[in-house]
Scaffold this motif. Structure first.
Motif, PDB file in Angstrom:
ATOM      1  N   LEU A  58       0.831  -1.206   0.000  1.00 42.36           N
ATOM      2  CA  LEU A  58       0.000   0.000   0.000  1.00 42.36           C
ATOM      3  C   LEU A  58       0.866   1.256   0.000  1.00 42.36           C
ATOM      4  N   GLY A  59       1.943   1.225   0.799  1.00 38.54           N
ATOM      5  CA  GLY A  59       2.841   2.378   0.842  1.00 38.54           C
ATOM      6  C   GLY A  59       3.517   2.636  -0.487  1.00 38.54           C
ATOM      7  N   ALA A  60       3.932   1.553  -1.168  1.00 43.73           N
ATOM      8  CA  ALA A  60       4.587   1.704  -2.469  1.00 43.73           C
ATOM      9  C   ALA A  60       3.630   2.300  -3.491  1.00 43.73           C
ATOM     10  N   GLY A  61       2.385   1.810  -3.470  1.00 42.25           N
ATOM     11  CA  GLY A  61       1.393   2.340  -4.404  1.00 42.25           C
ATOM     12  C   GLY A  61       1.039   3.787  -4.099  1.00 42.25           C
ATOM     13  N   ALA A  62       0.848   4.089  -2.823  1.00 42.34           N
ATOM     14  CA  ALA A  62       0.489   5.458  -2.429  1.00 42.34           C
ATOM     15  C   ALA A  62       1.625   6.427  -2.719  1.00 42.34           C
TER      16      ALA A  62
END
Length: 740
Positions: A58-62
């Motif tokens: 999720l952090g990578a996508g965000a």
């Protein structure tokens, strides 16, 4: 649109390396902290790894989605690291007090759903920031020179940082630093990384406040630890390569907790007497005795009442003895100085494999199979090893939790799985139902009568002074109706507990869950009815759907291989961790090294062939098929190592070969994941534009793999069948690629 701000490429690469170091060490620390909170239950490893990767994705996508809307990446990097420096100690502090949020006393069971909630929450912020920072680093590399190779270089350097972190932890940090001390070091390192991306008074003041705050917290660490053990008094905490030991006191008695799981309690005379005297009295003439497990707290005292005997006491962690000798009353520790007692520091199972001694009595003084570490002492393979160590008329005794007059369905399954394992190698198996269900095993035929009168006579004849096991207590313990009712249950067909399929661990989880929600406990035990073919059928259905969807998007097939590579990598990592625990019994020490070998493989896999024409777009389909074939070989490699250990006398050379084999497998899995990631980037050509997306897909697959393996596949199917299932999955991927 991004401005082409001038970034120092060396700073970007150093940042990627630092992200890998901080991320991996943080992950290891959270794994170790949760291991204590979850009382050593290895399911916690899978939960933490799975949710960590979920939040990283999720952090990578965000990170990619948000930062693409702004020009100044350095600002995001600077304040993300500064935020991390504060969040690191805060999360560990909250994790240490997680049990208090559920109003649980030290040593009290924690529910499965509570484990899930804690693992989900404790990994959320740190995992998200780790993924976010990776995306920022990739974007900074693109802006610096707009070269697609930087995405791969950053991926490699992060993996190198993770490798270095795992190695230095396993061979250095684990021996010298407690978890809290490491977190303080990492918080300061994160602040230093933030300084790398900006210099001003705010950052300097931030660092000064952080340093003072951490220093104050370290000064009050003892007070904080004490609050975690209320209403008991924390006497001393000791870290070792095998875990964290906490010695606590209450009302003049002492308890030793190992990774949050109770090791022994002084003053529990009934438990100590029942652990020892049934076996010692039944043998009639014991001379050589082996004690496995917690011998202090009263067990050794009871054994030494038999006069002319010799006792081998096997203890894995020397620190538990040192801590006990330092604080326990002399009546519990002076037995260690008795000439009849020989203390051996070793893993109990490996000691049995190496030992050439023959024992009249073997006593297992261990907790229930609440963890895979403990389950090793209730499997048919362990019982075989005990049988080999027993003299011709030898006796073996142990107990598990139960109830005196009513045995629920979950406890029935547990007792039957252990009884069935015993019957594989022993003809004579007796049991005494009660709050602790005692199993007494004779090698060969009965060597003594099985009645309360016989044991009463033995106590009188030998002059053994007992407080609870007396003429008034024994008739009720040997109640014929109660014994007959339990034996009727035990004689029913049931699952057999083994190293390969730790079904007793699953049943104990069912007992554990039923104390919070009876329906949930029943559901967990019902998982035993699931077999390999059913799970394989579900996978086949999913791949049929995937094949249909792939007709509309060719890239879906290749992108999905990244997902399955992530999924398989974590299934295998969980399998390696649990197999290591089953074989060697001290995965707590080596968890960092397992991660390090995997990350080293990622470095080699993603960086070795970057200029090789063989790895080109034209050959991508063939290359994917070759890699899946290599995955297929791995599916048979782990069972080969596991089977090679069973029944083997573990000499140092053999143990080292097995250890090297597991580390090599972790390395090869990393290589394959790295190769698939890079090949997909090459095939998609515009690497930087899809790097973050593929990274997120890889990590989502890994998160699902960790959760599925730890919570479902290993407890239900076992290690070998889970490996075969991975092989079946690879065959499906190969068929999908052949049709593309």
């Amino acid at each position: 649109m991004h401005s082409r701000r001038s970034f120092n490429i060396k700073s970007i690469f150093f940042t990627a390396f630092g992200i890998g170091v901080i991320s991996t060490l943080t992950q290891i620390i959270i794994l170790r902290e949760c291991n204590k909170v979850f009382a050593g239950n290895e399911i916690g490893y899978a939960l933490v790894l799975g949710f960590w990767l979920f939040w990283v994705s999720l952090g990578a996508g965000a990170g990619r989605w948000l930062v693409l809307r702004d020009e100044d990446v350095s600002v995001y990097l600077r304040y993300s690291f500064l935020l991390l420096s504060i969040v690191l100690p805060a999360v560990v502090f909250l994790g240490r007090h997680a049990r208090s949020f559920f109003r649980l006393y030290p040593g009290e069971l924690i529910g499965v759903l509570q484990m899930v909630e804690i693992a989900f929450a404790i990994t959320a912020v740190l995992g998200f920031i780790a993924g976010w920072l990776f995306s920022l680093c990739c974007l900074a590399g693109k802006i610096a020179k707009n070269e697609t190779e930087h995405a791969r270089s950053i991926y490699n350097l992060e993996s190198i940082g993770s490798t270095v972190a795992g190695v230095i932890f396993s061979f250095g940090l684990v021996y010298f630093f407690a978890n809290l001390q490491l977190i303080v070091i990492l918080a300061l390192l994160a602040w230093g990384m933030g300084c790398l991306w900006g210099e001003n008074k705010v950052i300097f003041l931030w660092g000064m406040c952080l340093f003072v705050g951490l220093l104050v917290y370290l000064c009050f660490e003892r007070m904080d630890e004490q609050t975690q053990w209320l209403p008991m008094t924390l006497i001393e905490t000791k870290s070792s390569p095998y875990g964290e030991l906490n010695l606590v006191g209450s009302r003049g008695e002492y308890s030793l907790f190992e990774n949050g799981l109770l090791g022994f309690t002084t003053g529990d005379v009934l438990s100590a007497e029942e652990t020892v005297h049934y076996a010692m009295l039944w043998h009639t003439e014991p001379k050589k005795v082996l004690v496995l497990g917690s011998g202090l707290g009263g067990v050794l005292n009871e054994v030494l009442k038999y006069g002319d005997i010799s006792v081998d006491y096997v203890e894995l962690d020397p620190q538990s003895i040192i801590l006990s000798q330092k604080h326990l009353p002399k009546k519990y520790t002076e037995v260690l100085k008795d000439s009849r007692v020989n203390v051996i520091y070793a893993d109990g199972r490996n000691f049995l494999k190496r030992s050439k001694n023959k024992y009249d009595v073997v006593i297992l003084a261990a907790s229930d199979p609440k963890t895979l570490l403990l389950n090793r002492y209730y499997t048919k393979e362990f019982f075989r090893e005990v049988g080999q160590a027993l003299a011709d008329n030898g006796v073996f005794s142990f107990s598990v939790s139960s109830s005196e007059n009513y045995v629920n369905s979950e406890n029935k399954y547990l007792l039957k799985s252990i009884y069935g394992a015993l019957r594989v190698y022993f003809k004579t198996v007796h049991s005494l139902p009660g709050e602790r269900h005692i199993f007494l095993v004779a090698k060969g035929k009965d060597i003594g009568q099985w009645s309360s009168e016989f044991f009463e006579e033995q106590i009188r004849t030998k002059g053994i002074n007992t407080q609870f096991i007396t003429a008034g207590y024994l008739p009720d313990r040997f109640d014929k109706a109660r014994i007959a009712a339990v034996e009727k249950i035990l004689f029913e067909p049931g699952q057999i507990n083994s190293d390969e399929r730790p079904i007793a661990f699953l049943f104990d989880m069912g007992i554990w869950a039923s104390r919070f929600n009876n329906k949930f406990g029943v559901w967990i035990t019902s998982l035993q009815k699931i077999y390999f073919g059913q799970v394989a059928g579900v996978l086949l259905f999913l791949f049929i759907i995937l094949g249909i969807l792939a007709k509309f998007n060719k890239n879906l097939i290749y992108d999905s291989t990244v997902f399955w590579a992530g999924f398989l990598s974590m299934v295998y990592q969980v399998l390696i961790i649990l197999a290591f625990q089953s074989i060697f019994g001290y995965v707590y020490q080596m968890i960092g090294l397992i991660i390090a070998f995997f990350m080293l493989g990622l470095v080699i896999g993603s960086g070795t062939f970057k200029n090789n024409r063989v790895f080109s777009v034209e050959n991508s389909r063939r290359n994917f098929i070759v890699i899946q074939m290599l995955w297929l070989i791995c599916s048979g490699f782990l069972p080969f190592i596991f089977w090679g250990f069973r029944g083997t006398v573990v000499m140092p050379l053999v143990a080292n070969i097995l250890f090297a084999g597991l580390m090599f497998l972790a390395f090869i899995i990393g290589v394959l994941v790295g190769l698939q990631y890079v090949l997909t980037l090459v095939m998609r050509q515009s690497q930087v534009n899809v790097a973050g997306n593929l990274y997120a897909v890889d990590v989502i697959g890994a998160a699902l793999g960790a959760l599925t393996a730890g919570i479902f596949l290993v407890p239900v199917l076992g290690i070998t069948q889970t490996s075969w299932l991975c092989g079946f999955l690879n065959i499906l991927v190969i068929l999908l690629l052949l049709r593309s």
